[in-house]
Write a protein that holds these residues in place. Structure first.
Motif, PDB file in Angstrom:
ATOM      1  N   GLY A 263      16.071  -6.614  15.597  1.00 67.34           N
ATOM      2  CA  GLY A 263      15.109  -7.778  15.891  1.00 67.34           C
ATOM      3  C   GLY A 263      14.355  -7.898  17.537  1.00 67.34           C
ATOM      4  O   GLY A 263      13.483  -6.921  18.205  1.00 67.34           O
ATOM      5  N   ALA A 264      13.582  -8.999  17.973  1.00 65.84           N
ATOM      6  CA  ALA A 264      12.375  -8.820  18.299  1.00 65.84           C
ATOM      7  C   ALA A 264      13.257  -8.778  20.350  1.00 65.84           C
ATOM      8  O   ALA A 264      12.341  -8.585  21.396  1.00 65.84           O
ATOM      9  CB  ALA A 264      11.579 -10.304  19.062  1.00 65.84           C
ATOM     10  N   GLY A 504       7.678 -10.714  18.945  1.00 68.66           N
ATOM     11  CA  GLY A 504       6.636 -10.843  19.371  1.00 68.66           C
ATOM     12  C   GLY A 504       6.831  -8.936  20.194  1.00 68.66           C
ATOM     13  O   GLY A 504       5.608  -8.491  20.907  1.00 68.66           O
ATOM     14  N   THR A 505       7.769  -8.441  20.251  1.00 70.25           N
ATOM     15  CA  THR A 505       8.319  -7.928  21.836  1.00 70.25           C
ATOM     16  C   THR A 505       7.522  -6.076  21.212  1.00 70.25           C
ATOM     17  O   THR A 505       7.340  -5.550  21.990  1.00 70.25           O
ATOM     18  CB  THR A 505       9.370  -8.194  21.446  1.00 70.25           C
ATOM     19  OG1 THR A 505      10.183  -7.882  20.720  1.00 70.25           O
ATOM     20  CG2 THR A 505       9.537  -8.438  22.742  1.00 70.25           C
ATOM     21  N   CYS A 506       6.583  -6.018  20.215  1.00 67.57           N
ATOM     22  CA  CYS A 506       6.469  -4.824  19.456  1.00 67.57           C
ATOM     23  C   CYS A 506       5.380  -5.078  18.523  1.00 67.57           C
ATOM     24  O   CYS A 506       4.613  -4.463  17.359  1.00 67.57           O
ATOM     25  CB  CYS A 506       7.312  -3.858  18.574  1.00 67.57           C
ATOM     26  SG  CYS A 506       9.095  -3.382  19.870  1.00 67.57           S
ATOM     27  N   ARG A 507       4.489  -5.681  18.613  1.00 68.16           N
ATOM     28  CA  ARG A 507       3.083  -6.763  18.468  1.00 68.16           C
ATOM     29  C   ARG A 507       2.149  -5.066  17.339  1.00 68.16           C
ATOM     30  O   ARG A 507       1.624  -4.195  18.012  1.00 68.16           O
ATOM     31  CB  ARG A 507       2.157  -7.305  18.922  1.00 68.16           C
ATOM     32  CG  ARG A 507       1.625  -6.998  19.858  1.00 68.16           C
ATOM     33  CD  ARG A 507       0.948  -7.452  20.355  1.00 68.16           C
ATOM     34  NE  ARG A 507      -0.789  -7.600  20.957  1.00 68.16           N
ATOM     35  CZ  ARG A 507      -1.868  -7.239  20.208  1.00 68.16           C
ATOM     36  NH1 ARG A 507      -1.904  -7.560  19.251  1.00 68.16           N
ATOM     37  NH2 ARG A 507      -2.354  -6.624  21.777  1.00 68.16           N
ATOM     38  N   ASP A 534      10.288  -6.260  12.403  1.00 68.91           N
ATOM     39  CA  ASP A 534      11.310  -6.933  12.027  1.00 68.91           C
ATOM     40  C   ASP A 534      10.362  -7.999  12.646  1.00 68.91           C
ATOM     41  O   ASP A 534       8.675  -7.657  13.201  1.00 68.91           O
ATOM     42  CB  ASP A 534      12.293  -6.896  12.902  1.00 68.91           C
ATOM     43  CG  ASP A 534      12.631  -6.237  14.153  1.00 68.91           C
ATOM     44  OD1 ASP A 534      10.859  -6.512  14.663  1.00 68.91           O
ATOM     45  OD2 ASP A 534      13.281  -5.701  14.458  1.00 68.91           O
ATOM     46  N   ALA A 535      10.794  -9.324  13.462  1.00 69.68           N
ATOM     47  CA  ALA A 535       9.707 -10.415  14.120  1.00 69.68           C
ATOM     48  C   ALA A 535       9.123  -9.742  15.245  1.00 69.68           C
ATOM     49  O   ALA A 535       8.166 -10.145  15.531  1.00 69.68           O
ATOM     50  CB  ALA A 535      11.019 -11.163  14.256  1.00 69.68           C
ATOM     51  N   SER A 536       9.803  -8.607  15.722  1.00 73.23           N
ATOM     52  CA  SER A 536       8.757  -7.906  16.850  1.00 73.23           C
ATOM     53  C   SER A 536       7.437  -7.881  16.327  1.00 73.23           C
ATOM     54  O   SER A 536       6.452  -7.803  17.570  1.00 73.23           O
ATOM     55  CB  SER A 536       9.021  -6.296  17.670  1.00 73.23           C
ATOM     56  OG  SER A 536      10.812  -6.765  17.433  1.00 73.23           O
ATOM     57  N   LEU A 537       7.006  -7.854  15.049  1.00 69.99           N
ATOM     58  CA  LEU A 537       5.842  -7.205  14.742  1.00 69.99           C
ATOM     59  C   LEU A 537       4.577  -8.205  14.923  1.00 69.99           C
ATOM     60  O   LEU A 537       3.873  -8.549  15.312  1.00 69.99           O
ATOM     61  CB  LEU A 537       5.245  -6.989  13.747  1.00 69.99           C
ATOM     62  CG  LEU A 537       6.200  -5.061  13.251  1.00 69.99           C
ATOM     63  CD1 LEU A 537       5.855  -5.615  11.671  1.00 69.99           C
ATOM     64  CD2 LEU A 537       5.900  -4.612  14.301  1.00 69.99           C
ATOM     65  N   MET A 538       5.224  -9.732  15.042  1.00 69.43           N
ATOM     66  CA  MET A 538       4.110 -10.979  15.319  1.00 69.43           C
ATOM     67  C   MET A 538       3.326 -11.124  16.028  1.00 69.43           C
ATOM     68  O   MET A 538       3.728 -10.743  17.311  1.00 69.43           O
ATOM     69  CB  MET A 538       4.992 -12.321  14.632  1.00 69.43           C
ATOM     70  CG  MET A 538       5.883 -11.755  13.316  1.00 69.43           C
ATOM     71  SD  MET A 538       6.750 -13.498  14.152  1.00 69.43           S
ATOM     72  CE  MET A 538       7.848 -13.410  12.116  1.00 69.43           C
ATOM     73  N   ALA A 544       6.283 -22.031  12.282  1.00 74.77           N
ATOM     74  CA  ALA A 544       7.712 -21.765  11.570  1.00 74.77           C
ATOM     75  C   ALA A 544       9.223 -21.317  11.926  1.00 74.77           C
ATOM     76  O   ALA A 544       8.530 -20.178  12.940  1.00 74.77           O
ATOM     77  CB  ALA A 544       7.410 -20.967  10.400  1.00 74.77           C
ATOM     78  N   ASN A 545      10.007 -21.922  11.533  1.00 74.30           N
ATOM     79  CA  ASN A 545      10.860 -21.017  10.945  1.00 74.30           C
ATOM     80  C   ASN A 545      10.700 -19.588  11.562  1.00 74.30           C
ATOM     81  O   ASN A 545      10.077 -18.737  10.739  1.00 74.30           O
ATOM     82  CB  ASN A 545      12.088 -21.035  10.413  1.00 74.30           C
ATOM     83  CG  ASN A 545      12.504 -22.931  10.910  1.00 74.30           C
ATOM     84  OD1 ASN A 545      11.974 -23.244  11.003  1.00 74.30           O
ATOM     85  ND2 ASN A 545      13.558 -22.788  12.082  1.00 74.30           N
ATOM     86  N   THR A 546      11.250 -18.356  11.763  1.00 74.82           N
ATOM     87  CA  THR A 546      10.901 -16.912  11.269  1.00 74.82           C
ATOM     88  C   THR A 546      11.837 -16.104  10.349  1.00 74.82           C
ATOM     89  O   THR A 546      11.113 -15.439  10.650  1.00 74.82           O
ATOM     90  CB  THR A 546      11.089 -15.914  12.680  1.00 74.82           C
ATOM     91  OG1 THR A 546      12.612 -16.299  13.098  1.00 74.82           O
ATOM     92  CG2 THR A 546      10.719 -16.827  14.181  1.00 74.82           C
ATOM     93  N   ASN A 547      12.669 -17.059  10.084  1.00 75.87           N
ATOM     94  CA  ASN A 547      13.535 -16.234   8.578  1.00 75.87           C
ATOM     95  C   ASN A 547      12.339 -15.550   7.518  1.00 75.87           C
ATOM     96  O   ASN A 547      12.223 -14.406   7.645  1.00 75.87           O
ATOM     97  CB  ASN A 547      14.737 -16.406   8.384  1.00 75.87           C
ATOM     98  CG  ASN A 547      15.521 -15.626   7.750  1.00 75.87           C
ATOM     99  OD1 ASN A 547      16.054 -15.111   7.682  1.00 75.87           O
ATOM    100  ND2 ASN A 547      16.031 -16.495   6.292  1.00 75.87           N
ATOM    101  N   ILE A 548      11.857 -16.959   7.153  1.00 71.57           N
ATOM    102  CA  ILE A 548      11.176 -16.227   6.202  1.00 71.57           C
ATOM    103  C   ILE A 548      10.020 -15.863   6.621  1.00 71.57           C
ATOM    104  O   ILE A 548       9.695 -14.163   5.485  1.00 71.57           O
ATOM    105  CB  ILE A 548      10.771 -17.403   4.672  1.00 71.57           C
ATOM    106  CG1 ILE A 548      12.159 -18.452   4.845  1.00 71.57           C
ATOM    107  CG2 ILE A 548       9.421 -17.458   3.993  1.00 71.57           C
ATOM    108  CD1 ILE A 548      12.420 -17.375   3.487  1.00 71.57           C
ATOM    109  N   PRO A 549       8.989 -15.565   7.635  1.00 76.84           N
ATOM    110  CA  PRO A 549       7.778 -14.738   7.323  1.00 76.84           C
ATOM    111  C   PRO A 549       9.003 -13.989   7.722  1.00 76.84           C
ATOM    112  O   PRO A 549       7.625 -12.297   7.284  1.00 76.84           O
ATOM    113  CB  PRO A 549       7.362 -15.760   9.068  1.00 76.84           C
ATOM    114  CG  PRO A 549       7.217 -16.766   8.938  1.00 76.84           C
ATOM    115  CD  PRO A 549       9.205 -16.575   8.174  1.00 76.84           C
TER     116      PRO A 549
END
Length: 580
Positions: A263-264, A504-507, A534-538, A544-549
């Protein structure tokens, strides 16, 4: 002492929305050995806790059994740190969230590609959105999938209860267009919210991807209740991880490749503890630098959010036996200068909590899409089990304040036109405070307290309003909040919070960018055998909510890792875009 547990091709750290996907996809190749390590409990088929399966998420969300209770975040620079609920259970956030199946908009992903994440434009990611889903309502056509692991469904308007119909009436009265499908119609309007659910039961990634057949694979090894202490580094090469059991046993998992899916908030912390991050900050904590990547932990984003409640007359209340509470949502444009279209999101719920008090209150969530403000995650200690410092900095950019202010004004007009009440004092600001969270935990004591409070709300309006102002809003009325711009901005700054969409924390980005942490397949720049998925890459938080992305990201990277081409984006070029 460390005991070597085993050697694997892939060790996946975190059994959340991304980790479960990777475990399923990678282990589909019999010659590949995969270990999935989750810090929380496992939820195998037939043993998923009832609270997790429940369509209504708040009881599991408000407890401490399936979250990291020590993980806290500051919403703004001047606010106090509060628990930031992140899943610690197989399925991660998908096991405790509201089950929203919101993809976002094509512009979100086109922007990723334009900002350095080549290959992540809308046409590139759409095949993976389709691959993950089995859309119950729209199974055919170029924009939806019919046979993916995650069922997507909606409660259509003809099935809406009176509260949702009143909300929709208020939206229509304010010019909102009616849309059927938020994931295929990309303009402003209101719609039935899409969510990941089958037969009124939650479908987490643990349920969808770690099914009985997948768990029978001899090359997949699932470990639960093991907390990863550190990533084992030899120079710039990751060689696996060391994990600790609840009894203090330390196990070493050796791997050809280590995939961090924590996780981010926790993924960047794991990297920094391994010596991957801002060299000067690591040095100050006594951590030996392995790779100087100052972008690790930066670029943190969440949707700045506000919540509001509305007292419901008996005719608008929904029985507690009807579990699904969130049905109707809307996307709209703030109109703030130099800001994008569709930059606000509004959702509703027919009850504010599981109990008798919550059933008397409708709930509204308002948030900013594509926020401009940025926060960060930092280590405060070299202790591997010390929670990182999380600063969301939600309102650092004034444009986010201005957009929320515009959204509050629109919501007030929608509520006024809804017919929910003739008295505007029945609409009031709410906050997900520690006190509210404590009252939302399922217990006989809370059931008794909220039953009494619920009865008090049914007293005559003057008494009800006095109780609301005394115990809920502490004297704040919407009329005074809306009276002038300064009062509204002060209210926003005092009440804003994150809506658990940390990212976004490991984009992803080009290695020549100092702020980029990984390449477009999640591989950490300069490292060997180390990947984040995970969502860190964004690069930027989608609308949007982040689950489906996040599931989509894992599907796409798994496909790249295995070298498959049947779902490659080039085969899907030219798919028609629907604009509304």
């Amino acid at each position: 002492m460390e005991r070597v547990s085993a050697r694997f091709d892939y060790v996946i750290v975190g059994g959340g929305s991304a980790g479960c996907v990777l475990a399923h996809r990678l282990s589909a190749v019999p010659s590949v050995s995969v270990a999935l390590i989750e810090a929380g409990a496992d939820t195998p088929p037939g043993a998923v806790p009832e609270a997790i399966l429940d369509s209504y998420p708040m009881p599991v969300f408000c407890g401490e059994t399936w979250i990291w209770p020590e993980l806290k975040a500051k919403a703004t620079r001047n606010s106090a740190a509060k628990v930031y609920e992140q899943g610690r259970v197989m399925g991660g956030g998908s096991s405790i969230n509201v089950q929203s199946a919101n993809r976002g908009l094509p512009r979100d992903y086109d922007d990723w590609a334009a900002s350095g994440a080549a290959g992540w434009a809308w046409d590139d990611v759409l095949p993976y959105f389709r691959k993950l889903e089995s859309d119950v309502d729209f199974p055919y056509g170029s924009l939806h999938g019919a046979d993916g692991p995650v069922p997507i469904r909606r409660i259509m308007p003809q099935q809406w209860p009176p509260f949702c119909n009143a909300f929709a009436h208020g939206l229509r009265s304010n010019g909102f267009a009616a849309l059927q499908d938020q994931n295929a119609q990309f303009g402003d309007g209101y719609f039935p919210g899409a969510f990941s659910n089958r037969d009124d039961r939650r479908v987490s990634t643990a349920v969808a991807y770690l099914d009985a057949e997948t768990r029978k694979r001899p090359n997949l090894h699932i470990f639960s209740n093991l907390r990863v202490e550190r990533i084992v580094m030899e120079g710039v090469a990751a060689r696996g991880v060391v994990a600790v059991s609840p009894h203090g046993e330390r196990l070493r998992f050796e791997a050809r490749e280590t995939i961090v899916c924590a996780g981010a908030l926790q993924s960047p912390a794991l990297l920094m503890r391994a010596g991957v991050g801002d060299a000067s900050e690591l040095r100050a904590l006594g951590i030996e630098r392995v790779l100087d990547l100052p972008g690790v932990g930066r670029n943190l984003q969440d949707h700045p959010s506000l919540t509001f409640c509305h007292f419901l007359e008996p005719r608008f209340r929904m029985p507690l036996t009807r579990r699904r509470a969130s049905m109707t949502a809307a996307r709209f444009t703030s109109g703030v200068a130099d800001c994008e279209a569709s930059d606000l999101y509004l959702s509703s719920a027919t009850r504010a909590a599981w109990h008798a008090l919550g059933s008397r209150l409708g709930l509204f969530f308002l948030w900013c899409n594509r926020p401009y403000s940025r926060g960060r995650v930092q280590l405060v200690s070299s202790d591997p089990f010390a929670a990182p410092q999380v600063d969301l900095n939600l309102l650092d950019d004034e444009r986010d304040v201005a957009r929320l202010a515009a959204g509050v004004r629109v919501l007030a007009r929608v509520v006024a036109a809804s017919g929910l009440s003739e008295d505007l004092r029945d609409f009031f600001p709410a906050a997900f405070s520690p006190r509210v969270k404590a009252l939302s935990r399922v217990s006989k004591t809370n059931a008794a307290i909220t039953s009494l409070l619920g009865l008090l709300l049914d007293t005559p309006a003057p008494i009800r309003h006095a109780l609301i102002e005394r115990f809920a809003t502490r004297g704040v009325q919407m009329s005074s909040v809306l009276a002038n711009e300064r009062a509204l901005n002060d209210f926003i700054r005092a009440n804003v919070f994150g809506v658990w969409h940390a990212s976004g924390t490991c984009r992803m980005g080009d290695a020549r960018e100092r702020s980029a942490v990984t390449d477009t397949e999640g591989r950490v720049h300069g490292a060997h055998g180390l990947r984040v998925v995970d969502a860190s890459l964004m690069p930027r938080l989608p609308s949007a909510n982040t689950n489906i992305p996040t599931i989509m990201i894992a599907e796409k990277i798994a496909d790249a890792m295995l070298g498959r081409t049947q779902f490659a984006a080039r085969d899907q070029r030219g798919l028609a875009r629907l604009t509304s």
